[in-house]
Design a protein around this motif. Sequence first.
Motif, PDB file in Angstrom:
ATOM      1  N   ILE A 248      35.524  47.181  32.266  1.00 53.76           N
ATOM      2  CA  ILE A 248      35.165  45.762  32.125  1.00 53.76           C
ATOM      3  C   ILE A 248      34.598  45.303  33.475  1.00 53.76           C
ATOM      4  O   ILE A 248      34.753  45.992  34.489  1.00 53.76           O
ATOM      5  CB  ILE A 248      36.354  44.870  31.696  1.00 53.76           C
ATOM      6  N   ALA A 249      33.950  44.083  33.472  1.00 61.79           N
ATOM      7  CA  ALA A 249      33.215  43.687  34.679  1.00 61.79           C
ATOM      8  C   ALA A 249      34.024  42.859  35.669  1.00 61.79           C
ATOM      9  O   ALA A 249      33.690  42.826  36.857  1.00 61.79           O
ATOM     10  CB  ALA A 249      31.973  42.904  34.249  1.00 61.79           C
ATOM     11  N   GLY A 250      35.054  42.173  35.169  1.00 62.84           N
ATOM     12  CA  GLY A 250      35.759  41.328  36.138  1.00 62.84           C
ATOM     13  C   GLY A 250      37.045  40.759  35.592  1.00 62.84           C
ATOM     14  O   GLY A 250      37.298  40.777  34.390  1.00 62.84           O
ATOM     15  N   ALA A 251      37.880  40.271  36.528  1.00 63.84           N
ATOM     16  CA  ALA A 251      39.139  39.637  36.130  1.00 63.84           C
ATOM     17  C   ALA A 251      39.485  38.567  37.146  1.00 63.84           C
ATOM     18  O   ALA A 251      39.267  38.746  38.353  1.00 63.84           O
ATOM     19  CB  ALA A 251      40.264  40.670  36.063  1.00 63.84           C
ATOM     20  N   ALA A 252      40.000  37.447  36.641  1.00 63.04           N
ATOM     21  CA  ALA A 252      40.490  36.387  37.531  1.00 63.04           C
ATOM     22  C   ALA A 252      41.926  36.096  37.148  1.00 63.04           C
ATOM     23  O   ALA A 252      42.218  35.779  36.002  1.00 63.04           O
ATOM     24  CB  ALA A 252      39.634  35.135  37.382  1.00 63.04           C
ATOM     25  N   LEU A 253      42.818  36.261  38.119  1.00 63.02           N
ATOM     26  CA  LEU A 253      44.249  36.124  37.828  1.00 63.02           C
ATOM     27  C   LEU A 253      44.887  35.040  38.692  1.00 63.02           C
ATOM     28  O   LEU A 253      44.701  35.012  39.909  1.00 63.02           O
ATOM     29  CB  LEU A 253      44.983  37.443  38.117  1.00 63.02           C
ATOM     30  N   ASP A 254      45.640  34.167  38.033  1.00 66.70           N
ATOM     31  CA  ASP A 254      46.406  33.142  38.757  1.00 66.70           C
ATOM     32  C   ASP A 254      47.896  33.464  38.712  1.00 66.70           C
ATOM     33  O   ASP A 254      48.677  32.886  39.456  1.00 66.70           O
ATOM     34  CB  ASP A 254      46.167  31.774  38.090  1.00 66.70           C
ATOM     35  N   VAL A 255      48.266  34.382  37.806  1.00 66.60           N
ATOM     36  CA  VAL A 255      49.693  34.676  37.592  1.00 66.60           C
ATOM     37  C   VAL A 255      49.899  36.185  37.589  1.00 66.60           C
ATOM     38  O   VAL A 255      49.001  36.942  37.199  1.00 66.60           O
ATOM     39  CB  VAL A 255      50.145  34.050  36.250  1.00 66.60           C
ATOM     40  N   PHE A 256      51.103  36.620  37.984  1.00 65.49           N
ATOM     41  CA  PHE A 256      51.324  38.046  38.258  1.00 65.49           C
ATOM     42  C   PHE A 256      52.672  38.510  37.711  1.00 65.49           C
ATOM     43  O   PHE A 256      53.578  37.696  37.514  1.00 65.49           O
ATOM     44  CB  PHE A 256      51.234  38.266  39.771  1.00 65.49           C
ATOM     45  N   GLU A 257      52.742  39.846  37.505  1.00 69.38           N
ATOM     46  CA  GLU A 257      53.989  40.397  36.956  1.00 69.38           C
ATOM     47  C   GLU A 257      55.164  40.063  37.866  1.00 69.38           C
ATOM     48  O   GLU A 257      56.235  39.716  37.399  1.00 69.38           O
ATOM     49  CB  GLU A 257      53.856  41.907  36.749  1.00 69.38           C
TER      50      GLU A 257
END
Length: 526
Positions: A248-257
Amino acid sequence: MPKVLVSDPIEQVGIDLLAQVAQVDIHTGLSPAELAAMIPGYDALMIRSGTKVTQEVIEAAHQLKIIGRAGVGVDNIDVPAATRKGIIVVNSPEGNTIAAAEHTLAMMMSLARHIPDANESMKAGKWDRKRFTGVEIYKKTLGIIGLGKIGSHVATVARAMGMKLLAYDPFLSTERADQLGCRLVELDVLFSESDFITLHLPKTPETQHLISGDTLAKMKPTARIINCARGGIIDEMALVTALKEGQIAGAALDVFEEEPLGESALRSLGMEAILTPHLGASTEEAQANVAIDVAEQIRDVLLGLPARSAVNIPGLRPDILEKLTPYMQLAETLGNLVGQLAGGRIESLEVRLQGELASNDSQPIVIAALKGLLSPALRERVNYVNAGLEAKERGIRVIETRDASQRDYSGSLCLIAKGPLESRSVTGALLGEHELRITSIDDFPINVSPTRHMLLTLHRDMPGIIGKIGSNLGSFNVNIASMQVGRKMVRGNAVMVISLDDPLPEGLLAEITKVQGIRDAYIVNL
Ligand SMILES: NC(=O)c1ccc[n+]([C@@H]2O[C@H](COP(=O)([O-])OP(=O)(O)OC[C@H]3O[C@@H](n4cnc5c(N)ncnc54)[C@H](O)[C@@H]3O)[C@@H](O)[C@H]2O)c1
Ligand SMILES: O=C(O)[C@H](O)COP(=O)(O)O
């Protein structure tokens, strides 16, 4: 004065509100063990997502009445443990909706146009225009997983920006999705057709790693994914691999495991990944909204009033709550009365909502009736939070029935408690808006205001019996406040309800049951 512990950063406006009714202590950054050591002296706890309210903390909380989460997610609280202990958990379900939706949209735009990396490059003294060529979102397909409050706002704005919308939400009607301009589809369709995918669902055992190596493999190589919901819905290791391998081309994360995010392969990714430290709710407006919303609820509960957004008791809109509160008081009083009449073992409670009450939400009324029913046995251990659970654990079956045709009062409530040998029933209604009336006992019509101390008899309707009971009470110096007899036929069976100014002295009940014609007598303390 009650004591409130605030263990995460909360807007001052919320603290000021609480300080009007309580002593407020602020201690942030506590570990569960430190919190467990501190919690015994507190009546209320106010938190955000940083504090972990574990079972250990809840077990140590001897006088805690309420945990207020200034935000939406309560996954940092052991809610079942709080429920068992009768602690109300409240949140602010809408206070940060717009903030989280706008952060999601900002993440999507940032992914599309590489804004964070372009900014970093400029600050490093460069002027690189080639590296940061982006994509447009206009006419692209956005797949929304979870079309609740935040997902809906994202949908509305994305639609206005010319995006095509797909949605997956197993609990949503097609009609609602249509209103938002979303096509409801199965997950596989959403994965394979979307250019951007955004997550707005809760984290549960079922949604843990919903985005995994398998599901990432179903996405377009140009797809970009955004998670401003909860860490753990995406398998972070699988995501890192998919990004590195160009699946996939990208990911934006605000929350984490794990939060705060520690050492992680996510931190070593290039401009295909954008990370923010759980900032979805971090706007001035949202923080003021949630602080006020939750502080008001804590204040109300400390003052003995109901909370409007409790997650472990029925949550009601304030206007509905205002209307139902007198009926809940009626249900609790009748539950207490029928519980004392039925004695120990109750197998089922029928809650019959009559007249205008039949069209109301029954859950708060049922809970109030159960609280009343169990309070002779459990005293202050039972409350609106744990009454349903306590009843279930005691094997009490609850049957709800409705009869809109009953017209004696605008609305009335009948409770029938069945034991192994017999069943007892009481009916009550409201006189005007707030005055409680008991209108029948075991089908004998009466009209009595419930009072703290009452004597009830089941007897034969015969001359002299009332006088004898009166003299008995008089000889023990017990003053009668009011008295009423209900009967279905002259000289048949009857009930007598006597309101007393004082509790009945020990031994007097035995004397009363000896009076000729008395079949049964009960002391009722409400
Ligand atoms: N990043 C942040 O700071 C931030 C801020 C606020 C909320 N949140 C999180 O955002 C999420 C959404 O919040 P909301 O206020 O919109 O909640 P909501 O309850 O209004 O919406 C959640 C939606 O998810 C749907 N859903 C439940 N299980 C699902 C499943 N298995 N698959 C697909 N859909 C499912 C529900 O039907 C519901 O429509 C929550 O996880 C919340 O904790 C994060
Ligand atoms: O569930 C929420 O409300 C969000 O995750 C925000 O959490 P926070 O208030 O700790 O920022």
